[in-house]
Scaffold this motif. Sequence first.
Motif: not given
Length: 409
Positions: A3-9, A30-35, A61-67, A276-281
Amino acid sequence: MRYRTDYSPALLADTPRIMDIGTWRLHYQAYARRERDARAPVLLLGGAFQSFRSFAAEVDELLAGHPLILLDLPSQGGNLQLAPELGLEQLADLIAAFAEQLQLPPLMPIGLSYGSALAALFAARHPQRCARLLLAGITAFGRPGARLMLEEGLALLAEGRVGEFAQGALSGLLNPLHLDDTGVAPVFRKALLRQLQRLSPAEVERYRQNSRRLLDFQGFRRHPQCPTLVLAGEHDHFTQPWEHAHFAAACAQAECAVVQRADHLAQFERREACAALYRPFLGARALPRRSPGSMVLPRERLLGLEKRCEPRLAPRQRQALLRHASGQQWPVELSELGFFGGRLQGDLPAELPWRGWQLLTGALPPLHLLPLRRDGQGLAFVFPHTGAEASQALAELTRPVALAAVACA
């Protein structure tokens, strides 16, 4: 998978990675917090007119918790490869081949509009490769009125009437009766209309192929077995809430939520309510039973939703004329009239052409209509809304009424 770890919009507009599977070319980022990340990745699959940039808010929204993986199959998004011989099922199988080639763990697809059909088929056909599934604007296209409108759009494009096609498509994506509710800015409507009016010949062909796939699709032989969340816009006329609920009812582990004050573009119009729905799901947590801006439907209600999205009203002016492009016309009586369609009675020919009709009623401009079905109660019809002036006039006539439910053609 690396994964790339240097995400920006800004990176979402960059040249994607390319994977060849046989003769087919897939585009992805493909992006994640770790390669190296062994967790289940979220896979983003967009609609007919979406690019990777459309998902900037979801990635943030999702990158902090998921690749995260963004994927364009042939004829989708920024992937210009045409694939007229591939049906929806074969495209869904390409997702599985993509996952296999990269040795990915089970995926968590988010499918929007056209992408929802691909995501759902992938989950149903390859259950071992799908951990969780999130769908919005599910496009199964079993409703006769929706199929008729899609056919009309293709016919207009084939005739080079791109302006009329664009006006009709816009009315399907953004419900004109609820613009105040959904908060869609006029500048956004104009920008989307311009985008539709300026489709290149290549984009028209891609749209034609994607639409034909939906029309040729015979329906789901089996439904997803994994945990599934289906999001429906409260005012979505293109893919209606009851259709979402019926799809959820057919799945083994599905929940269906109605996003309030939203239509077909719910995830863009009501981002926080959807998040608010897809975060917990996606985090495998229980959905909140009460959440601002949405309502999770009890499973026992899924097959009982109203199948009408606007009221069936008897118009003040019941006498009208039905005119065909051939020059013939017939006096008719309107028994029902709404923004999306209605019903009339008259001494009409036994066999009706499906195109070339106008309804002349009251002070309204001529209204193009498409005959839908004929029964003992008369002729049911839908309006394709290909003319801006007539569409606006009809909206002004019907908008003041509180909309409890519409004739779902």
